[in-house]
Structures are given as structure tokens and as C-alpha cells.
Design an enzyme around this catalytic site. Structure first.
Site, PDB file in Angstrom:
ATOM      1  N   GLN A 167      -4.179  -5.121   7.221  1.00 25.79           N
ATOM      2  CA  GLN A 167      -5.189  -6.035   6.668  1.00 25.79           C
ATOM      3  C   GLN A 167      -5.149  -7.405   7.322  1.00 25.79           C
ATOM      4  O   GLN A 167      -5.897  -8.290   6.925  1.00 25.79           O
ATOM      5  CB  GLN A 167      -5.012  -6.175   5.134  1.00 25.79           C
ATOM      6  CG  GLN A 167      -5.219  -4.890   4.351  1.00 25.79           C
ATOM      7  CD  GLN A 167      -6.686  -4.425   4.308  1.00 25.79           C
ATOM      8  OE1 GLN A 167      -7.607  -5.168   4.666  1.00 25.79           O
ATOM      9  NE2 GLN A 167      -6.897  -3.198   3.870  1.00 25.79           N
TER      10      GLN A 167
ATOM     11  N   LYS B 180     -10.269  -0.232  10.542  1.00 24.63           N
ATOM     12  CA  LYS B 180     -10.436  -1.426   9.702  1.00 24.63           C
ATOM     13  C   LYS B 180     -10.798  -2.652  10.538  1.00 24.63           C
ATOM     14  O   LYS B 180     -11.026  -3.735  10.017  1.00 24.63           O
ATOM     15  CB  LYS B 180      -9.143  -1.714   8.933  1.00 24.63           C
ATOM     16  CG  LYS B 180      -8.834  -0.667   7.870  1.00 24.63           C
ATOM     17  CD  LYS B 180      -7.599  -1.035   7.093  1.00 24.63           C
ATOM     18  CE  LYS B 180      -7.049   0.130   6.312  1.00 24.63           C
ATOM     19  NZ  LYS B 180      -7.823   0.439   5.110  1.00 24.63           N
TER      20      LYS B 180
ATOM     21  N   HIS C 111       0.879  -1.175   0.000  1.00 25.94           N
ATOM     22  CA  HIS C 111       0.000   0.000   0.000  1.00 25.94           C
ATOM     23  C   HIS C 111       0.916   1.224   0.000  1.00 25.94           C
ATOM     24  O   HIS C 111       2.017   1.172   0.558  1.00 25.94           O
ATOM     25  CB  HIS C 111      -0.827  -0.047   1.291  1.00 25.94           C
ATOM     26  CG  HIS C 111      -1.878   1.002   1.428  1.00 25.94           C
ATOM     27  ND1 HIS C 111      -1.587   2.298   1.773  1.00 25.94           N
ATOM     28  CD2 HIS C 111      -3.225   0.946   1.281  1.00 25.94           C
ATOM     29  CE1 HIS C 111      -2.702   2.996   1.842  1.00 25.94           C
ATOM     30  NE2 HIS C 111      -3.723   2.203   1.549  1.00 25.94           N
TER      31      HIS C 111
ATOM     32  N   CYS D  73      -4.783   2.423  -3.531  1.00 31.37           N
ATOM     33  CA  CYS D  73      -3.494   2.922  -3.007  1.00 31.37           C
ATOM     34  C   CYS D  73      -2.378   1.906  -3.208  1.00 31.37           C
ATOM     35  O   CYS D  73      -1.482   1.782  -2.352  1.00 31.37           O
ATOM     36  CB  CYS D  73      -3.590   3.317  -1.539  1.00 31.37           C
ATOM     37  SG  CYS D  73      -4.761   4.637  -1.242  1.00 31.37           S
TER      38      CYS D  73
ATOM     39  N   ASP E 195       3.394  -4.178   8.029  1.00 30.19           N
ATOM     40  CA  ASP E 195       2.123  -3.484   7.873  1.00 30.19           C
ATOM     41  C   ASP E 195       1.023  -4.507   8.148  1.00 30.19           C
ATOM     42  O   ASP E 195       0.735  -5.365   7.308  1.00 30.19           O
ATOM     43  CB  ASP E 195       2.026  -2.918   6.447  1.00 30.19           C
ATOM     44  CG  ASP E 195       0.703  -2.218   6.204  1.00 30.19           C
ATOM     45  OD1 ASP E 195      -0.197  -2.328   7.059  1.00 30.19           O
ATOM     46  OD2 ASP E 195       0.558  -1.585   5.140  1.00 30.19           O
TER      47      ASP E 195
HETATM   48  N1  PMP Z   1      -1.666  -0.493   4.720  1.00 34.33           N
HETATM   49  C1  PMP Z   1      -2.638  -1.217   4.182  1.00 34.33           C
HETATM   50  C2  PMP Z   1      -2.343  -2.606   3.706  1.00 34.33           C
HETATM   51  C3  PMP Z   1      -3.914  -0.666   4.064  1.00 34.33           C
HETATM   52  O1  PMP Z   1      -4.900  -1.401   3.518  1.00 34.33           O
HETATM   53  C4  PMP Z   1      -4.159   0.648   4.523  1.00 34.33           C
HETATM   54  C5  PMP Z   1      -5.529   1.292   4.400  1.00 34.33           C
HETATM   55  N2  PMP Z   1      -6.132   1.128   3.168  1.00 34.33           N
HETATM   56  C6  PMP Z   1      -3.100   1.346   5.090  1.00 34.33           C
HETATM   57  C7  PMP Z   1      -1.861   0.748   5.178  1.00 34.33           C
HETATM   58  C8  PMP Z   1      -3.275   2.751   5.614  1.00 34.33           C
HETATM   59  O2  PMP Z   1      -4.139   2.747   6.695  1.00 34.33           O
HETATM   60  P1  PMP Z   1      -4.756   4.149   7.224  1.00 34.33           P
HETATM   61  O3  PMP Z   1      -5.310   4.838   6.027  1.00 34.33           O
HETATM   62  O4  PMP Z   1      -5.825   3.710   8.169  1.00 34.33           O
HETATM   63  O5  PMP Z   1      -3.649   4.884   7.870  1.00 34.33           O
END
Ligand code: PMP
Length: 428
Positions: free
Chosen positions: A220, A243, A140, A383, A217
Site C-alpha cells: 500500500q 495495486k 493484512h 483481509c 509489506d
Molecule cells: N498486503 C497488503 C497491505 C495488501 O493491501 C494486500 C492486498 N490487499 C496484500 C498484502 C496482498 O496483495 P496481493 O493480493 O496482491 O498478493
């Protein structure tokens, strides 16, 4: 515990816990398949945040009055609950505003180890020109751009581990990309596009062998898998509350004690100091040294409630339910002519998330077509632009599940997707 002993999760009844699901979208029952972007919140989580704001709201760690003491207790209890959820001790969990903030915190702190005031004490974390930072092709942007920026600031080299055509990481390539110059290996536990669970233990072993720091990270994975971050052996890990059935504006950075101690601060200001003069300041130990300013107190308390909700269900039951949903979704999508799944690997662990491309129909049109049937999916690059470029597309459709996702939801998605190409007059 064998699979047969895992209690079944009754997603259809759980729907009643999520007030937002009790509504019609354009006259259709809401089929919410966008939990990968943000999950819905059970009533208990909404109530916990409202209850705190209604009865106990106060600033924490300061003030001698009753409400301040109560708020501080609730806030620190929340830290213990959320830390326990990922197998950690409270002092190993730093509150942040989300995963993006946590990952930036790490990248900026490493930058400060290199050139900031923390530099001499944190020399082992310092980067030198020619050193390498390694990410994967499936990151991401939140776990990619902070490293691009850090590499640019420190004159280091950003390298990546590629993914195979089936979406799995190329571990042979990982073994050669991670080498003597590698100082940081930052990678996602579960790709937010592919849903595949990455081999954390193997990657940590490769990183450890060369003395590199590991940053996971876990955005997910935290909502879907039973997590034990210390057992996985990562140095640092980030996740977001919104999430995992929790509220917006709160997330966490987990760190091993030695690593949190060695990392210099990033944000500075109130609440993170012992003494301050006009010329100098001394900082509190972790986690407080990373928690400058007024904290998201009501959000941490609501996130702890979300964790209790998940713990009551049992993460084994959550995982097993989402596995059932994932298999039905993948098998169904695979059978629809013109649908190409991203990361259709056999025999890998996954969470309940699938991204796909419909031949001849733009992802945004697919999204609108499904929305007209009450089905909420995510469309775009999620993203993860480099990963989409890897698969030769600019956008995909993503369906992602949570504890409240039913097999009926999946069937509604499959029926909807089956009708897309005919509706748009493609490939009849
Ligand atoms: N890493 C991953 C794998 C994500 O799916 C996301 C959110 N889509 C993020 C980082 C960023 O999370 P946040 O927008 O809640 O900071």
C-alpha cells in the site's frame, strides 16, 4: 524540493487515460474509490501488454530465435525499471505473482534455512524453538498467516506490536516486544485499513539492534509514495503490480544482496538452475534462483509501463495529490454524524485511504447504498480481521484513492455517506 515547487497533478484530465472510468454504473458516473483493493489501469499499460502479446511474445532466457531474444530484453528491462522505481538494482528484485507470493516465498525460504537442504549454508537465518517472529496488529492476512504457519512449523513464537486507539503503532510496546529472541520483524509500511504510514526507520533500528531480519509489506505504499527501499534499510520487501496501475499476476520481492544470497530457495524447477543430475542440482544466483518455472512475462512488461506512467507524473506530485484527497476525505467523513473513522490519528503521514464504520448500518448496506450512486468502495474486513477485532467491529467501509481520484469523487462519497443513516432510518 519545497511543497510549492511540487507540480500539481490534474486528476480530472488523467481520468481520460483510464478507459474503464469512462462509463456509467447504473446510470451514474463511476466514482472508483477501491484502488486499495486494485487500481485501474491506464491505456498505456493495457496497450503494453497487448503489444507484447501481439508482436514479441516468446519464452524468456531460452531459445536462440529473434523473438526469444527480444522478449528476454524487454523482460530484463522491465526488471531494471521496476527495481529503479523502488531505488534498487535489478539483481535485487525477484519477480513473483504478487505480494502474497513474495511474503510466502520469504517465510518458506526461512523455513528451508531451518530444516531444508539450504540449512547449513544459511544457518544465520535458521529459526530455533523459542525464537520469536514479530508482526504488528495491523497486518493484512498476507503478512500474518505465512508467519503463523512458519512459527508452527519451526516451534517459534509469534508476537505482535499493538496499535493505539488512534491507529498508530505502539512504539513503546515495539521496543519491548522486539528483543533478544526476535529473529524476524515483518510489518506493513502502510496499513490497508488505516492508511497510516508506519515508522519504518524506527522499526528497522529496533530490529537491527537485536540482529533480526526485517520484512516490509510495501503493497500500500509502492503506488503512493516515493520509495527508496535500500535507504529505508529493510532486508526484504514485497509489493503487487495490480495495486500500482499495473496488471494482475505480477509482483516483486526486493531483497538486500547478502540476504537474497543467504536465503535458500522455495520453489524449484526449470529456469533457476546451472547444472542438474538425477541426484542433485545447482542453482543460479539471485534473483533467478527464486524464479522457478515460466515467468509472467507480459505482466512484467506492462508493470514497467505502469511504473513509467507514475514516474512521468512524478511520485512527489502523486503523493501531494493524494495528500490533498486524503485530507478532504478525512475531514469530510469526520464531520458526518454517526461516522467513526478507524485510525483517526492527528499529525501522521497517510496515503489517500480511509476506513470507517457507520453507526447502526452494516458496512455491506453502506456499500450497496453507495454503489447505487455509482460509488465503488470496499466493504468487509479487508483481509485484516485481527485489526477489526481490535476496534471491536467485524467489518468497515473503505474508500481508497489513486492518481485519477478527483475532489469531486471525494465530494460524491461524502454526500453519499451523509445520506446513509437517514435512508436506513437510523439515528434521525
Ligand atoms: N498486503 C497488503 C497491505 C495488501 O493491501 C494486500 C492486498 N490487499 C496484500 C498484502 C496482498 O496483495 P496481493 O493480493 O496482491 O498478493
Amino acid at each position: 524540493m519545497s511543497t510549492t515547487e511540487i507540480p500539481r497533478l490534474d486528476a480530472a484530465s488523467l481520468r481520460a487515460d483510464f478507459p474503464i472510468l469512462d462509463q456509467l454504473i447504473g446510470g451514474e458516473r463511476l466514482v472508483y474509490l477501491d484502488s486499495g483493493a486494485t487500481s485501474q489501469k491506464p491505456r498505456s499499460v493495457i496497450d503494453a501488454e497487448v503489444a507484447f502479446l501481439t508482436r514479441a511474445n516468446s519464452a524468456v532466457h531460452r531459445g536462440a530465435h529473434t523473438l526469444a531474444a527480444e522478449a528476454t530484453d524487454l523482460y530484463e528491462d522491465a526488471r531494471a525499471t521496476v527495481a529503479g522505481f523502488v531505488g534498487a538494482a535489478p539483481e535485487n528484485l525477484v519477480w513473483t505473482s504478487g505480494a502474497t507470493a513474495a511474503l510466502n516465498l520469504v517465510a518458506y525460504s526461512i523455513g528451508n534455512a531451518t530444516a531444508g537442504r539450504g540449512a547449513p549454508a544459511s544457518a544465520p537465518l535458521a529459526l530455533h524453538p523459542g525464537d520469536e517472529i514479530v508482526v504488528t496488529e495491523s497486518e493484512h492476512h498476507a503478512n500474518l498467516i505465512p508467519w503463523q504457519e512458519l512459527a508452527a512449523r519451526t516451534g517459534t513464537v509469534l508476537r505482535h506490536i499493538p496499535v493505539h486507539d488512534d491507529g498508530t503503532l505502539d512504539l513503546d510496546a515495539a521496543a519491548s516486544v522486539i528483543g533478544a529472541r526476535t529473529r524476524v520483524v515483518a510489518f506493513t509500511h502502510v496499513s490497508n485499513v488505516l492508511g497510516i504510514v508506519n515508522p519504518v526507520v524506527e522499526l528497522v533500528a529496533l530490529a537491527r539492534a537485536v540482529g533480526a531480519l526485517t520484512v516490509l509489506d510495501a503493497c500500500q505504499s509502492a503506488p503512493h509514495l516515493a520509495l527508496d527501499l535500500p535507504a529505508l534499510g529493510v532486508d526484504l520487501a514485497a509489493f503487487s503490480g495490480h495495486k500500482m496501475l499495473g496488471p494482475y499476476g505480477v509482483g516483486a520481492l526486493y531483497g538486500r544482496t547478502e540476504v537474497l544470497e543467504a536465503l535458500p530457495t522455495f520453489l524449484t524447477g526449470g529456469s533457476m538452475v546451472t547444472t542438474v543430475t538425477l541426484d542433485d542440482a545447482e542453482f543460479l544466483p539471485p534473483p533467478q534462483k527464486f524464479e522457478a518455472g515460466t515467468q509472467p512475462v507480459s505482466q512484467t512488461i506492462a508493470l514497467a509501463e505502469a511504473v513509467r506512467y507514475l514516474q512521468n507524473l512524478g511520485m512527489d506530485a502523486v503523493q501531494s495529490h493524494e495528500h490533498t484527497i486524503e485530507r478532504r476525505m478525512m475531514a469530510g467523513l469526520r464531520g458526518i454524524p454517526g461516522v467513526r473513522l478507524l485510525g483517526d490519528a492527528e499529525g501522521v503521514s497517510r496515503v489517500g485511504l480511509a476506513s470507517f464504520d457507520v453507526d447502526g448500518v452494516h458496512a455491506h448496506d453502506v456499500g450497496q447504498f453507495l454503489d447505487a450512486r455509482g460509488i465503488a468502495v470496499r466493504v468487509g474486513h479487508h483481509c485484516a480481521k485481527p485489526l477489526h477485532a481490535r476496534f471491536g467491529i467485524t467489518a468497515s467501509v473503505r474508500a481508497s484513492a489513486s492518481v485519477f481520484t478527483t475532489e469531486d469523487d471525494v465530494d460524491a462519497l461524502l454526500e453519499g455517506v451523509s445520506g446513509v443513516r437517514a435512508y436506513f432510518g437510523v439515528g434521525a
